[in-house]
Design a protein around this motif. Structure first.
Motif, PDB file in Angstrom:
ATOM      1  N   SER A   1       1.439  -1.141   0.279  1.00  0.00           N
ATOM      2  CA  SER A   1       0.521   0.187   0.206  1.00  0.00           C
ATOM      3  C   SER A   1       0.624   0.956  -0.298  1.00  0.00           C
ATOM      4  CB  SER A   1      -1.217  -0.326   0.946  1.00  0.00           C
ATOM      5  OG  SER A   1      -0.465   0.022   2.556  1.00  0.00           O
ATOM      6  N   VAL A   2      -0.102   2.049  -0.082  1.00  0.00           N
ATOM      7  CA  VAL A   2       1.024   3.333   0.202  1.00  0.00           C
ATOM      8  C   VAL A   2       0.981   3.573   1.903  1.00  0.00           C
ATOM      9  CG1 VAL A   2      -0.555   4.881  -1.899  1.00  0.00           C
ATOM     10  CG2 VAL A   2      -1.330   5.067   0.411  1.00  0.00           C
ATOM     11  N   GLU A   3       2.315   4.983   1.522  1.00  0.00           N
ATOM     12  CA  GLU A   3       2.880   5.180   3.410  1.00  0.00           C
ATOM     13  C   GLU A   3       1.089   5.217   4.032  1.00  0.00           C
ATOM     14  OE1 GLU A   3       5.555   7.019   3.752  1.00  0.00           O
ATOM     15  OE2 GLU A   3       7.378   5.615   3.228  1.00  0.00           O
ATOM     16  N   VAL A   4       1.873   4.612   5.200  1.00  0.00           N
ATOM     17  CA  VAL A   4       0.454   5.439   6.242  1.00  0.00           C
ATOM     18  C   VAL A   4       1.184   5.831   8.324  1.00  0.00           C
ATOM     19  CG1 VAL A   4      -1.642   4.305   8.286  1.00  0.00           C
ATOM     20  CG2 VAL A   4      -0.870   3.360   5.607  1.00  0.00           C
ATOM     21  N   PRO A   5       0.929   6.934   7.628  1.00  0.00           N
ATOM     22  CA  PRO A   5       1.827   7.702   9.159  1.00  0.00           C
ATOM     23  C   PRO A   5       1.216   7.323  10.258  1.00  0.00           C
ATOM     24  CG  PRO A   5      -0.136   9.310   8.071  1.00  0.00           C
ATOM     25  CD  PRO A   5       0.336   7.392   7.401  1.00  0.00           C
ATOM     26  N   VAL A   6       1.828   6.854  11.099  1.00  0.00           N
ATOM     27  CA  VAL A   6       1.494   6.620  12.878  1.00  0.00           C
ATOM     28  C   VAL A   6       1.795   7.974  13.143  1.00  0.00           C
ATOM     29  CG1 VAL A   6       1.674   4.840  15.218  1.00  0.00           C
ATOM     30  CG2 VAL A   6       1.960   4.484  12.097  1.00  0.00           C
ATOM     31  N   PHE A   7       0.929   8.704  13.914  1.00  0.00           N
ATOM     32  CA  PHE A   7       0.582   9.013  14.995  1.00  0.00           C
ATOM     33  C   PHE A   7       0.457   8.902  16.856  1.00  0.00           C
ATOM     34  CE2 PHE A   7       0.953  11.204  10.996  1.00  0.00           C
ATOM     35  CZ  PHE A   7       1.447  12.870  11.594  1.00  0.00           C
ATOM     36  N   LEU A   8       1.038   9.663  17.729  1.00  0.00           N
ATOM     37  CA  LEU A   8       0.915   9.792  18.963  1.00  0.00           C
ATOM     38  C   LEU A   8       0.387  11.065  19.082  1.00  0.00           C
ATOM     39  CD1 LEU A   8       2.760   8.335  21.818  1.00  0.00           C
ATOM     40  CD2 LEU A   8       2.365  10.745  21.837  1.00  0.00           C
ATOM     41  N   ALA A   9      -0.783  10.799  19.926  1.00  0.00           N
ATOM     42  CA  ALA A   9      -1.231  12.262  20.503  1.00  0.00           C
ATOM     43  C   ALA A   9      -1.668  12.587  21.721  1.00  0.00           C
ATOM     44  CB  ALA A   9      -2.660  12.557  18.942  1.00  0.00           C
ATOM     45  N   TYR A  10      -1.832  13.553  22.241  1.00  0.00           N
ATOM     46  CA  TYR A  10      -2.817  14.273  23.275  1.00  0.00           C
ATOM     47  C   TYR A  10      -3.478  15.577  24.000  1.00  0.00           C
ATOM     48  CZ  TYR A  10       2.084  15.260  24.885  1.00  0.00           C
ATOM     49  OH  TYR A  10       3.331  15.471  24.342  1.00  0.00           O
ATOM     50  N   PRO A  11      -4.095  15.220  24.200  1.00  0.00           N
ATOM     51  CA  PRO A  11      -4.792  17.040  24.515  1.00  0.00           C
ATOM     52  C   PRO A  11      -3.285  18.071  25.259  1.00  0.00           C
ATOM     53  CG  PRO A  11      -6.044  15.152  25.736  1.00  0.00           C
ATOM     54  CD  PRO A  11      -4.889  14.853  25.369  1.00  0.00           C
ATOM     55  N   GLU A  12      -3.437  19.082  24.217  1.00  0.00           N
ATOM     56  CA  GLU A  12      -2.137  20.452  25.257  1.00  0.00           C
ATOM     57  C   GLU A  12      -2.730  20.469  26.596  1.00  0.00           C
ATOM     58  OE1 GLU A  12       0.105  23.358  24.696  1.00  0.00           O
ATOM     59  OE2 GLU A  12      -0.906  22.199  22.814  1.00  0.00           O
TER      60      GLU A  12
END
Length: 301
Positions: free
Chosen positions: A258-269
């Motif tokens: 497949s095309v690349e899938v970005p993996v992000f870590l996120a949390y509230p400011e």
């Protein structure tokens, strides 16, 4: 407005019962009932429809319950920030990610995090639905796309691709396809196109199905796909992060993906200073670095 009455109202609305709310609050049913009546009188409205099976919120009750729910979440956030002002990392951390990534990559690595922070309690919520971090449905998320909300701290961890894998035993028995047309002679194992998944994986599956593949096995998550592949049932569409931890599967048609899938870590400011968040973030980043090194070493051998 009396916060104690609002607290009791919220417990009753959440439980749908005076008795159950009383058990939670360690109050008698009569005491809870008096507080609800007093609140209704102060607001000059009816908050609950009462019937034999329990309590149902009126329209006015729904409005008040939305407000108390928001207040509770803000209190939880403030409590978390106060606790995170301590030097030690402890307490509950609610982490959400997809079923595949959580079950196949993250969960097997958490032992290292617990060794470092034995008083940290992880509540790992595995689901494809994107939980609302600012509304405190979770503290931190690992997502297969960049979060769109502006009030989140986000960091890209890595990129992954969906590729084809099988066991050496399966390939020895059924032959290894040399091109996509040869997949028609094999069983394709993949996520059901109707199940929630990243669009890159769905697009790859839809492309593969154009090659007249008659035998398929569809599962609603990658963990199930992997188990079927390990059982020698066919060739599976899986995220490439599995290759390090499951050496009993090998790539098939390695140029297909497949095309690349970005993996992000996120949390509230608002949790930017959280020591629990920082500990988890640093742990995941270190594991990603170790993961990349392992993949490079595997590629060199």
């Amino acid at each position: 407005m009396d916060w104690d009455k609002l607290r009791i109202f919220h417990a009753v609305a959440d439980a749908g019962s005076l008795t159950h709310a009383g058990d939670t609050l360690h109050l008698s049913q009569s005491a809870v009932s008096r507080q609800i009546r007093a609140l209704e009188e102060s607001l000059n409205t009816t908050l609950f429809h009462r019937h034999a099976r329990g309590l149902i919120l009126t329209e006015q009750g729904e409005l008040l319950f939305d407000a108390t729910s928001s207040m509770n979440k803000r209190i939880d956030a403030a409590t978390a920030r106060i606790r995170d002002s301590e030097e030690e990392v402890f307490g509950e951390l609610r982490v959400t990610t997809t079923f595949g990534f959580g079950a196949l990559w993250l969960a097997p690595r958490l032992a290292k995090l617990y060794e470092q922070y034995p008083e940290l309690n992880i509540d790992l919520m595995l689901e494809e639905r994107v939980l609302d971090l600012p509304m405190r449905e979770a503290d931190v998320a690992i997502r297969m796309k960049e979060p769109s909300q502006a009030d989140l701290v986000r960091k890209k961890l890595m990129s992954i691709k969906m590729r084809l894998y099988a066991t050496p035993q399966y390939l020895a028995e059924h032959g290894e396809p040399q091109d996509l047309h040869a997949l028609a002679n094999h069983r394709l194992i993949c996520q059901n196109p109707r199940s929630a998944q990243v669009s890159a994986g769905l697009n790859l599956v839809q492309e593969l199905l154009t090659y007249d593949i008659e035998a398929t096995l569809t599962v609603n998550n990658y963990y199930g796909v992997l188990q079927a592949v390990l059982s020698n049932l066919g060739i599976g569409v899986l995220p490439d992060y599995i290759i390090e931890d499951f050496p009993s599967v090998v790539p098939v048609l390695p140029d297909v993906g497949s095309v690349e899938v970005p993996v992000f870590l996120a949390y509230p400011e608002e949790l930017r200073q959280s020591k629990r968040i920082a500990a988890f973030r640093d742990f995941v980043q270190d594991e990603i670095i170790s993961h990349r090194r392992s993949l490079r070493a595997m590629g060199a051998t």
